[in-house]
Structure formats: C-alpha cells, structure tokens
Design an enzyme around this catalytic site. Sequence first.
Site, PDB file in Angstrom:
ATOM      1  N   ASP A  44      98.415  15.359  96.368  1.00 37.59           N
ATOM      2  CA  ASP A  44      98.468  13.895  96.233  1.00 37.59           C
ATOM      3  C   ASP A  44      99.787  13.531  95.540  1.00 37.59           C
ATOM      4  O   ASP A  44     100.158  14.147  94.541  1.00 37.59           O
ATOM      5  CB  ASP A  44      97.274  13.415  95.406  1.00 37.59           C
ATOM      6  CG  ASP A  44      97.008  11.927  95.556  1.00 37.59           C
ATOM      7  OD1 ASP A  44      95.914  11.560  95.985  1.00 37.59           O
ATOM      8  OD2 ASP A  44      97.932  11.133  95.245  1.00 37.59           O
ATOM      9  N   ILE A  45     100.506  12.533  96.080  1.00 44.53           N
ATOM     10  CA  ILE A  45     101.806  12.176  95.475  1.00 44.53           C
ATOM     11  C   ILE A  45     101.639  11.312  94.216  1.00 44.53           C
ATOM     12  O   ILE A  45     102.600  11.087  93.506  1.00 44.53           O
ATOM     13  CB  ILE A  45     102.761  11.447  96.457  1.00 44.53           C
ATOM     14  CG1 ILE A  45     102.098  10.235  97.095  1.00 44.53           C
ATOM     15  CG2 ILE A  45     103.323  12.402  97.470  1.00 44.53           C
ATOM     16  CD1 ILE A  45     103.092   9.352  97.840  1.00 44.53           C
ATOM     17  N   GLN A  48      88.469   2.902  98.941  1.00 39.89           N
ATOM     18  CA  GLN A  48      89.353   3.659  99.849  1.00 39.89           C
ATOM     19  C   GLN A  48      90.629   2.868 100.126  1.00 39.89           C
ATOM     20  O   GLN A  48      90.575   1.652 100.355  1.00 39.89           O
ATOM     21  CB  GLN A  48      88.620   3.947 101.163  1.00 39.89           C
ATOM     22  CG  GLN A  48      89.396   4.856 102.104  1.00 39.89           C
ATOM     23  CD  GLN A  48      88.621   5.225 103.365  1.00 39.89           C
ATOM     24  OE1 GLN A  48      87.578   4.634 103.661  1.00 39.89           O
ATOM     25  NE2 GLN A  48      89.135   6.184 104.103  1.00 39.89           N
ATOM     26  N   HIS A  67      89.223  11.736 103.547  1.00 43.79           N
ATOM     27  CA  HIS A  67      89.814  12.719 102.642  1.00 43.79           C
ATOM     28  C   HIS A  67      88.923  12.926 101.435  1.00 43.79           C
ATOM     29  O   HIS A  67      88.266  11.999 100.958  1.00 43.79           O
ATOM     30  CB  HIS A  67      91.223  12.302 102.199  1.00 43.79           C
ATOM     31  CG  HIS A  67      91.319  10.930 101.619  1.00 43.79           C
ATOM     32  ND1 HIS A  67      91.373   9.802 102.409  1.00 43.79           N
ATOM     33  CD2 HIS A  67      91.370  10.492 100.338  1.00 43.79           C
ATOM     34  CE1 HIS A  67      91.467   8.735 101.636  1.00 43.79           C
ATOM     35  NE2 HIS A  67      91.452   9.130 100.361  1.00 43.79           N
ATOM     36  N   LEU A  68      88.938  14.159 100.949  1.00 44.02           N
ATOM     37  CA  LEU A  68      88.299  14.500  99.679  1.00 44.02           C
ATOM     38  C   LEU A  68      89.403  14.725  98.660  1.00 44.02           C
ATOM     39  O   LEU A  68      90.385  15.406  98.946  1.00 44.02           O
ATOM     40  CB  LEU A  68      87.465  15.783  99.798  1.00 44.02           C
ATOM     41  CG  LEU A  68      86.312  15.826 100.806  1.00 44.02           C
ATOM     42  CD1 LEU A  68      85.499  17.103 100.606  1.00 44.02           C
ATOM     43  CD2 LEU A  68      85.409  14.630 100.680  1.00 44.02           C
ATOM     44  N   HIS A  69      89.236  14.151  97.464  1.00 43.20           N
ATOM     45  CA  HIS A  69      90.128  14.441  96.344  1.00 43.20           C
ATOM     46  C   HIS A  69      89.538  15.637  95.595  1.00 43.20           C
ATOM     47  O   HIS A  69      88.351  15.613  95.233  1.00 43.20           O
ATOM     48  CB  HIS A  69      90.165  13.269  95.357  1.00 43.20           C
ATOM     49  CG  HIS A  69      90.684  11.980  95.926  1.00 43.20           C
ATOM     50  ND1 HIS A  69      91.953  11.517  95.678  1.00 43.20           N
ATOM     51  CD2 HIS A  69      90.099  11.045  96.717  1.00 43.20           C
ATOM     52  CE1 HIS A  69      92.130  10.351  96.282  1.00 43.20           C
ATOM     53  NE2 HIS A  69      91.014  10.040  96.923  1.00 43.20           N
TER      54      HIS A  69
HETATM   55  P1  5GP Z   1      91.873   6.712  98.429  1.00 41.47           P
HETATM   56  O1  5GP Z   1      92.060   6.194  99.836  1.00 41.47           O
HETATM   57  O2  5GP Z   1      90.794   7.740  98.330  1.00 41.47           O
HETATM   58  O3  5GP Z   1      91.682   5.604  97.433  1.00 41.47           O
HETATM   59  O4  5GP Z   1      93.179   7.433  97.950  1.00 41.47           O
HETATM   60  C1  5GP Z   1      94.288   7.687  98.753  1.00 41.47           C
HETATM   61  C2  5GP Z   1      95.116   8.704  98.029  1.00 41.47           C
HETATM   62  O5  5GP Z   1      96.236   8.995  98.833  1.00 41.47           O
HETATM   63  C3  5GP Z   1      95.636   8.257  96.663  1.00 41.47           C
HETATM   64  O6  5GP Z   1      95.228   9.194  95.679  1.00 41.47           O
HETATM   65  C4  5GP Z   1      97.151   8.242  96.835  1.00 41.47           C
HETATM   66  O7  5GP Z   1      97.815   8.672  95.682  1.00 41.47           O
HETATM   67  C5  5GP Z   1      97.352   9.188  97.993  1.00 41.47           C
HETATM   68  N1  5GP Z   1      98.521   8.885  98.816  1.00 41.47           N
HETATM   69  C6  5GP Z   1      98.906   7.670  99.243  1.00 41.47           C
HETATM   70  N2  5GP Z   1     100.010   7.774 100.011  1.00 41.47           N
HETATM   71  C7  5GP Z   1     100.313   9.096 100.075  1.00 41.47           C
HETATM   72  C8  5GP Z   1     101.350   9.834 100.728  1.00 41.47           C
HETATM   73  O8  5GP Z   1     102.221   9.302 101.413  1.00 41.47           O
HETATM   74  N3  5GP Z   1     101.332  11.185 100.554  1.00 41.47           N
HETATM   75  C9  5GP Z   1     100.382  11.817  99.799  1.00 41.47           C
HETATM   76  N4  5GP Z   1     100.470  13.154  99.708  1.00 41.47           N
HETATM   77  N5  5GP Z   1      99.392  11.150  99.171  1.00 41.47           N
HETATM   78  C10 5GP Z   1      99.363   9.800  99.308  1.00 41.47           C
END
Ligand code: 5GP
Length: 139
Positions: A33-34, A96, A102-104
């Site tokens: 995660d970035i 989301q 995706h799973l964290h």
């Molecule tokens: P969620 O959709 O579960 O809330 O989280 C999306 C996750 O994707 C976040 O933790 C965010 O930091 C990560 N994320 C967003 N854009 C990118 C990207 O371009 N590359 C990566 N590796 N992670 C990303």
Amino acid sequence: MAYDPDNIFAKILRGEIPATSVYEDAQTLAFMDIMPRADGHVLVIPKTPCRNLLDASPDQLAAVMATAQRVARAVMQAFDAGGVTVQQFNETAGGQEVFHLHLHVLPRHDGVALRAPGQMGDMEVIAGHAERIRAALAG
Ligand code: 5GP
C-alpha cells in the site's frame, strides 16, 4: 454497481501504473500500500475483476484469502509482529475507495495504533519493507 475497468488496481494489474509487488500466483497479486497504515501494509487482490465482497465469486474470495494467509504469515515473521489485522471495505458507505476487491494485511504490535489513512509513505522505506516480506515468503 458495475465494475470500472479503469480503477487504480485494474491499471496496476495491466502494468499501466507501477506497484511494489511481494507475491503473485495465477489468481492473485499482493503489493505494498502506498499509504501504509502500518509498516508492512500489503494489499491482496484477485487478478480477475470484481468490485468487492458483494459481487466476488467464491473462487475469487478463496484465492484472495489463501494469499492473505500466506502474506499474513510472512509479515508476522518479517516485522516480528505480535498479530495481524485484515481489513476489507465494501462500497463508499462501507469505507471503500478503490473499487477492485482487496484485503488489507497489516502487521500489528501491542500498543501501536494504526496510522491515520491517506498519508503517502516513503517509497524507499516501502521498498525495503517489501524486500523483507519477499525474503520471509521465500524462506
Ligand atoms: P480502501 O478502498 O480499502 O479504502 O483502500 C484503498 C487502499 O488503496 C488505501 O489503503 C490506499 O492507500 C491504497 N492505494 C490507493 N491508491 C494506490 C496506488 O496507486 N497504489 C497502491 N499501491 N495503493 C494505493
């Protein structure tokens, strides 16, 4: 809701934007995660399209969970963690932000809170963490 093939993770799967991957197999990809909420924060995604838990197939869910388990064991070792938190959010109301399942996977230590979301990580540091996870996976 329809799957959007232009979401960020679909672009990562097509190689259109870079990612620091730690593991892949025929059905899944795991990458850093970035905006890590903990050192060693990994995302696990299916290689095939689905938005989230609500439209995923049993095969997609089984594949991402199997990879999450593999990665969870690796981050426990790589970060000498006391535990692992696995998070998964569904649709905007569910928290989301990227609409590809995706799973964290977050290594955890007693008394250490997760960092706030949305803070960009240092890519050199993240690359070093990825190397530790890859080494644990290989070992
Ligand atoms: P969620 O959709 O579960 O809330 O989280 C999306 C996750 O994707 C976040 O933790 C965010 O930091 C990560 N994320 C967003 N854009 C990118 C990207 O371009 N590359 C990566 N590796 N992670 C990303």
